[in-house]
Structures are given as structure tokens and as C-alpha cells.
Design an enzyme around this catalytic site. Sequence first.
Site, PDB file in Angstrom:
ATOM      1  NE  ARG A 145      -4.187  -1.975   0.360  1.00 51.56           N
ATOM      2  CZ  ARG A 145      -4.033  -3.044   0.089  1.00 51.56           C
ATOM      3  NH1 ARG A 145      -3.015  -3.866  -0.597  1.00 51.56           N
ATOM      4  NH2 ARG A 145      -5.198  -4.058   0.412  1.00 51.56           N
ATOM      5  CB  CYS A 167      -9.025  -1.753   4.728  1.00 53.23           C
ATOM      6  SG  CYS A 167      -9.678  -3.402   4.633  1.00 53.23           S
ATOM      7  CD  GLU A 181      -5.804   1.059   2.406  1.00 58.91           C
ATOM      8  OE1 GLU A 181      -5.296   0.686   1.161  1.00 58.91           O
ATOM      9  OE2 GLU A 181      -6.959   1.275   2.592  1.00 58.91           O
TER      10      GLU A 181
HETATM   11  N1  EPU Z   1     -10.868 -10.870  10.485  1.00 58.50           N
HETATM   12  C1  EPU Z   1     -11.795 -10.797  11.955  1.00 58.50           C
HETATM   13  N2  EPU Z   1     -12.606  -9.953  12.073  1.00 58.50           N
HETATM   14  C2  EPU Z   1     -12.775  -9.168  10.976  1.00 58.50           C
HETATM   15  C3  EPU Z   1     -12.073  -8.963   9.920  1.00 58.50           C
HETATM   16  C4  EPU Z   1     -11.153 -10.008   9.638  1.00 58.50           C
HETATM   17  O1  EPU Z   1     -11.340 -11.779  12.505  1.00 58.50           O
HETATM   18  O2  EPU Z   1     -13.909  -8.401  11.310  1.00 58.50           O
HETATM   19  C5  EPU Z   1     -10.002 -11.795  10.347  1.00 58.50           C
HETATM   20  C6  EPU Z   1     -10.137 -12.941   9.089  1.00 58.50           C
HETATM   21  O3  EPU Z   1     -11.074 -13.734   9.729  1.00 58.50           O
HETATM   22  C7  EPU Z   1      -8.792 -13.085   9.047  1.00 58.50           C
HETATM   23  C8  EPU Z   1      -7.876 -11.904   9.165  1.00 58.50           C
HETATM   24  O4  EPU Z   1      -8.808 -11.048  10.315  1.00 58.50           O
HETATM   25  O5  EPU Z   1      -8.506 -14.317   9.709  1.00 58.50           O
HETATM   26  C9  EPU Z   1      -7.666 -11.202   7.809  1.00 58.50           C
HETATM   27  O6  EPU Z   1      -9.045 -10.607   7.307  1.00 58.50           O
HETATM   28  P1  EPU Z   1      -9.129 -10.595   5.631  1.00 58.50           P
HETATM   29  O7  EPU Z   1      -8.668 -11.709   5.059  1.00 58.50           O
HETATM   30  O8  EPU Z   1     -10.423 -10.121   5.457  1.00 58.50           O
HETATM   31  O9  EPU Z   1      -7.994  -9.511   5.158  1.00 58.50           O
HETATM   32  P2  EPU Z   1      -7.651  -8.222   5.775  1.00 58.50           P
HETATM   33  O10 EPU Z   1      -6.201  -8.406   6.069  1.00 58.50           O
HETATM   34  O11 EPU Z   1      -8.394  -7.474   6.830  1.00 58.50           O
HETATM   35  C10 EPU Z   1      -6.594  -7.345   3.499  1.00 58.50           C
HETATM   36  C11 EPU Z   1      -6.673  -5.876   2.776  1.00 58.50           C
HETATM   37  C12 EPU Z   1      -7.916  -5.816   2.029  1.00 58.50           C
HETATM   38  C13 EPU Z   1      -8.034  -7.063   1.034  1.00 58.50           C
HETATM   39  C14 EPU Z   1      -8.188  -8.290   1.734  1.00 58.50           C
HETATM   40  C15 EPU Z   1      -8.097  -9.459   0.762  1.00 58.50           C
HETATM   41  C16 EPU Z   1      -5.530  -4.352   3.922  1.00 58.50           C
HETATM   42  C17 EPU Z   1      -5.553  -3.371   5.144  1.00 58.50           C
HETATM   43  N3  EPU Z   1      -6.736  -4.980   3.590  1.00 58.50           N
HETATM   44  O12 EPU Z   1      -7.656  -7.322   4.506  1.00 58.50           O
HETATM   45  O13 EPU Z   1      -8.052  -4.580   1.163  1.00 58.50           O
HETATM   46  O14 EPU Z   1      -9.270  -6.875   0.132  1.00 58.50           O
HETATM   47  O15 EPU Z   1      -7.008  -8.382   2.467  1.00 58.50           O
HETATM   48  O16 EPU Z   1      -7.016  -9.751   0.256  1.00 58.50           O
HETATM   49  O17 EPU Z   1      -4.317  -4.638   3.531  1.00 58.50           O
HETATM   50  C18 EPU Z   1      -8.416  -2.117   1.424  1.00 58.50           C
HETATM   51  O18 EPU Z   1      -7.143  -1.998   1.015  1.00 58.50           O
HETATM   52  O19 EPU Z   1      -8.948  -1.421   1.437  1.00 58.50           O
HETATM   53  C19 EPU Z   1      -8.840  -3.633   1.407  1.00 58.50           C
HETATM   54  C20 EPU Z   1     -10.169  -3.987   1.687  1.00 58.50           C
END
Ligand code: EPU
Length: 302
Positions: free
Chosen positions: A177, A226, A296
Amino acid sequence: MRIEDAKIIGALPELSVELRRASSLAELTSLAIGGTTDLLRIKKHESIPGLLSLLDSHRVPHRFLGGGSNLLVGDGELPWIVLQLASPEPDVVLEGNFAQVDAAADLGRMVTYCAKHDLGGMEGLIGVPGTVGGALRMNAGAYGMQIGSYVREVKLYRAATRQIEILRGEQISFEYRHTSFAPDDMMLAVKLELPSKAYREILQGIRICNEKRRSSQPLGQKSAGCIFKNPPGASAGRMIDELGLKGLGVGDARVSDRHANFFVNAGKASAKDMLALIADVRERVRSAFSVELEHEVVIWNA
Ligand code: EPU
């Protein structure tokens, strides 16, 4: 802010720039938050150096707006004008494994257009709202891929030299990012090199990513994706969720019930509401986990 100077207004038609008075940034951002200002729509890349030197010589502060999908804008009358590129037709031109794409092109449409021509690699980006320029500046990524891996050339307006320049991919650093572009550089176009892949196979990848996204993110609601970056080795969403903060609100600004790192505008949230919610959640995470979350989402609040 209103552009009052007759010299600027008179020069716009010749520069192929359209003036849109008192544009509402709430209507131009996915969070549907933001005040009003004059907007200039730029129809020719070549007029950008002339336009910017005109604005600078009249001391008109300005910001570059992409698709408005990762942006939180302040309330009320804004103290700068906004510049936005108009998308040319066509906005994607393919040649072998290369895609020449205008920065104003819609990201999702570009991914599907390339897919239909058997060019893959970007399946993870399906469902990410915004323009190709915005994705490039932030090095958008999801499901293990990032756009930076495919960038071979970028055409941009460089504020430092006041010129349109072309950078080779290896001259740019793409991190999580984050990119090495200066904040006031304006993305104009990008050349991507994409791997050949059968449309049917790409479609399968797209379906899987769509399904994952639908099951974990609040897609139908007004959000900017995010709010916080993930700290190294951790997940901001999981930390906020563990603190039981889903549903927490300030006015109509809410922590999503579906994904705790998405903050949604559940009605008529103001920037003030959203910023207060962001500060509150950040403080709670800091005190519980000793982690300083970084934004972000891009914030234009001054
Ligand atoms: N999780 C929770 N509770 C929640 C949300 C997530 O427990 O409310 C847990 C999930 O179960 C999982 C872990 O946290 O074990 C990671 O969650 P997720 O797979 O949804 O990915 P993320 O790290 O929260 C990142 C990116 C997203 C992208 C997804 C999919 C960032 C800040 N976010 O989210 O990007 O869509 O991976 O690859 O890097 C964005 O940049 O705006 C964005 C949405």
C-alpha cells in the site's frame, strides 16, 4: 473554493479543461462524505503542465482526485480545488501481453477487458472500486497479488520537474500500500505486462475472489475499503473485532458488522463523525495491543 480569476477561467477552453462549479465531493467519493469545491475535468494530458503553472502563478491550491474510493474528505467549503482526469475512448489498448491503460480507466472494467482477451494476473483486484491511477498510486492489492508486479512503464505529471515524464517499472518502488511516487505526482497512464491465461481460467479465479470478498466485506454499503493498514504480521480487522468494536458508531459513522476494518457511512455521516470514530478505534487498539495503526484511507481534511 471558487476560481474567481478571469485569466484562469478564460484559459480553460483552450486547455480542454471543463470547470464544474461547486462540486460535491460527497457525490464523488464512495464514503459519500465531503464538502464542496470547484472541480476541473482535464481532457488532454498535454495541457496539465500549462494548467498547473497557471494555477500555481495565481496561488490556487489543488488536489488530484481519482475514483474517490479510498478517500475521506473534510466537511463544508473546501480550501482547495480538485483536478480530475476525464477518461479517453478507448482507455485500454492491448498489444500482445502489454496493456496500455489510461489512469482514469475504471479498475474493474480494465481487469475484465484484459481477461476477455486472455490476459490474467489481476483476478484479485476484481471488486476493488476506483480508477487504475488510484490503484497504481496506492499499489492496490488483494488475495496475494498487487498491481505493482505488472507495471512496466508509468506516464505521470511530476510536480518536481513540472513535466510529463515516463518512468520504467524498475525506477518505481512498490511496497505494501505504498509507492515511491511523490504525493503531488499525477498518474496519467500505465503500461502493464500481463501473463497469458485462458479466459475461462481467469473467470474461475475472479469468481473465487468475488465470493471471498462478498462473504467477508460490506460490499453494498458506503465505505472506503479498509481504514487502517495491516501492521506487520497482524490484521487490523481482527484486532478491532477482538475488542468487540463491530457496530461502534459516532453519528452515522459505524464500524462495519461484517468486517471490522471497514467503517461505513450508514446515513448522513460527516467527516467529523468518521474522523472521531477513526481516532477512537485507533486509541482503543493502541491501549489494548500497544500498536499504532496507520491510515490506509487517504484523508483530505485541511
Ligand atoms: N478478521 C476478523 N474479523 C474481522 C475482519 C477480519 O477476525 O472483522 C480476520 C479474518 O477472519 C482473517 C484476518 O482477520 O483471518 C484477515 O482478514 P481478511 O482476510 O478479511 O483480510 P484483511 O487483512 O482484513 C486485506 C486487505 C483488503 C483485501 C483483503 C483480501 C489491508 C488493510 N486490507 O484485508 O484490502 O481486500 O486483505 O486480500 O491490507 C483495502 O485495502 O481497502 C482492502 C479492503
